[in-house]
Write an enzyme that holds these catalytic residues in place. Structure first.
Site: not given
Ligand code: PLP
Length: 391
Positions: A73, A178, A199, A236, A323
């Site tokens: 994100t 993904q 990660a 950090t 999400c």
């Molecule tokens: N982008 C995609 C395609 C995702 O599937 C996700 C999480 O589901 C994210 C971004 C967000 O990743 P993170 O949880 O590392 O912020």
């Protein structure tokens, strides 16, 4: 009670056992990587090793910068805001099926006067390179298209799109969250300028990710403060998170071909079992795609209700992206791909891990078949499904 069955690997892969074991050995041993004493310098060296491992997994050369972040994100936000902070060009091209971690910063950019074009997918749920090109203008500074969609698993032609962008001197960013660990990525051989990674989608810890920048690509930082991450991301470092990313990247790279083959085989077996035992429709399944990901619509059954019932039996799946699944609204990506709102609400996402055992797969199908059948018997009885599950 049986262990939980993770058919929701695209939401979080789950810490790999080998990553947990290695982390356990080093937990709490290292100090602030900015400190000049040995406690700090050891941590700094380990972070550099982790950076190399991430580079190796995506086929990036040491000249390409890997900036560690708090997750994809943040990486996506850094890419989008970082590009538009320093340019007079005011046009972004992205797609309607991106993750909210791209769509929301895009909306914020719109508020600040950037014009954003949201490209529609085709009927298969894929973004065509020709559609992207048709949006190019003198003002286009950046194109951001995801490598693989988190809900359908459809792979987009990012290499072609990146080439088209390069020809027009437009930067190209891809959210490759993904795709990482599920397909081979050759960053250096491609024309991709920026790539976001996470990660916890490959068996490392949540709360850590990376933005990879091609040599010569400079963007403004999102977070200002200390000189960490070559002044690109202050604060950090999350040492243990970064080390988990490095270990997971190494473990996955060492067995990438085997893992891909295993996901293909498991995906094929699951598709076969679903066709035989579940009264549903597998949708958005055209190649090329992530074979671990199945978008399954069960007409007449609401996915939200089904997920709760499956959860009670220990089977973890999701509807839409994790999400967004707190919200009752249908998935924006599925409706953009052409489903009606009610069809989108009937859609489950099943996503497998390479470590899924065949016995778990069968147990998962049985739980799904029995649960769907119990939902349907409220309407009309279905024949009892017989699936042999090995002990
Ligand atoms: N982008 C995609 C395609 C995702 O599937 C996700 C999480 O589901 C994210 C971004 C967000 O990743 P993170 O949880 O590392 O912020």
């Amino acid at each position: 009670m049986n262990e939980l069955i993770n058919f929701d690997a695209n939401a979080s892969y789950g810490l790999l056992d080998e990553v947990r074991d290695e982390l356990f050995e080093i937990l709490g041993k290292y100090l602030n990587p900015s400190s000049v004493h040995q406690g700090g310098q050891k941590a700094k060296n380990l972070i550099e090793d982790a950076r190399d491992e991430v580079r190796l997994l995506i086929g990036a050369s040491p000249r390409e910068r890997v900036i560690f972040t708090s997750g994809a994100t943040e990486s996506n936000n850094m890419a989008l805001f970082g590009v538009f902070e320093n340019t007079s060009k005011r046009h972004l091209v992205t797609s309607m099926i991106e993750h909210p971690a791209i769509l929301e910063p895009s909306r914020k950019l719109e508020e600040s006067g950037v014009r954003v074009s949201y490209v529609h997918p085709d009927q298969e749920g894929r973004i065509c390179s020709s559609s992207i090109k048709s949006f190019f203008s003198e003002q286009t500074k950046l194109v951001s298209i995801m490598f693989a969609n988190n809900e359908t698993g459809i792979l987009n032609p990012v290499h072609q799109i990146a080439k088209d962008c390069k020809q027009e001197n437009i930067l190209f960013h891809t959210d490759a969250v993904q795709a990482l660990g599920k397909v081979e990525i050759k960053f250096s051989e491609s024309s991709i300028d920026m790539m976001s990674l996470s990660a916890h989608k490959i068996g490392g810890l949540a709360g850590v990710g990376a933005l990879v920048l091609r040599e010569g690509v400079y963007i403004s930082p999102l977070i200002h403060g200390g000189p960490q991450e070559t002044f690109q991301r202050a604060g950090t470092e999350n040492v243990i998170g970064i080390l988990s990313f490095g270990i997971a990247a190494r473990k996955i790279r060492e067995k990438l071909n085997y893992r891909i083959q295993r996901m293909n085989a498991l995906g094929e077996a699951l598709r076969e079992k679903i066709a035989l035992h579940i009264p549903g429709i597998i949708q958005f399944d055209s190649q090329p795609k992530l074979t671990n990901t199945i978008s399954l619509r069960i007409p007449g059954v609401r996915a939200d209700d089904l997920i709760v019932a499956l959860d009670l039996q220990g089977l973890l799946v999701s509807a839409g992206s994790a999400c967004a699944s707190g919200k009752p609204s249908p998935s924006h990506a599925l409706t953009a791909c052409g489903l009606t709102e009610s069809e989108a609400k009937e859609t489950l996402r099943i996503s497998l891990r390479a470590e899924t055992k065949y016995e778990e797969l069968l147990r998962g199908v049985k739980i799904l078949a029995d649960t769907v059948s119990s939902f349907n018997t409220m309407k009309k009885p279905l024949p009892v499904l017989e699936i042999e599950v090995p002990a």
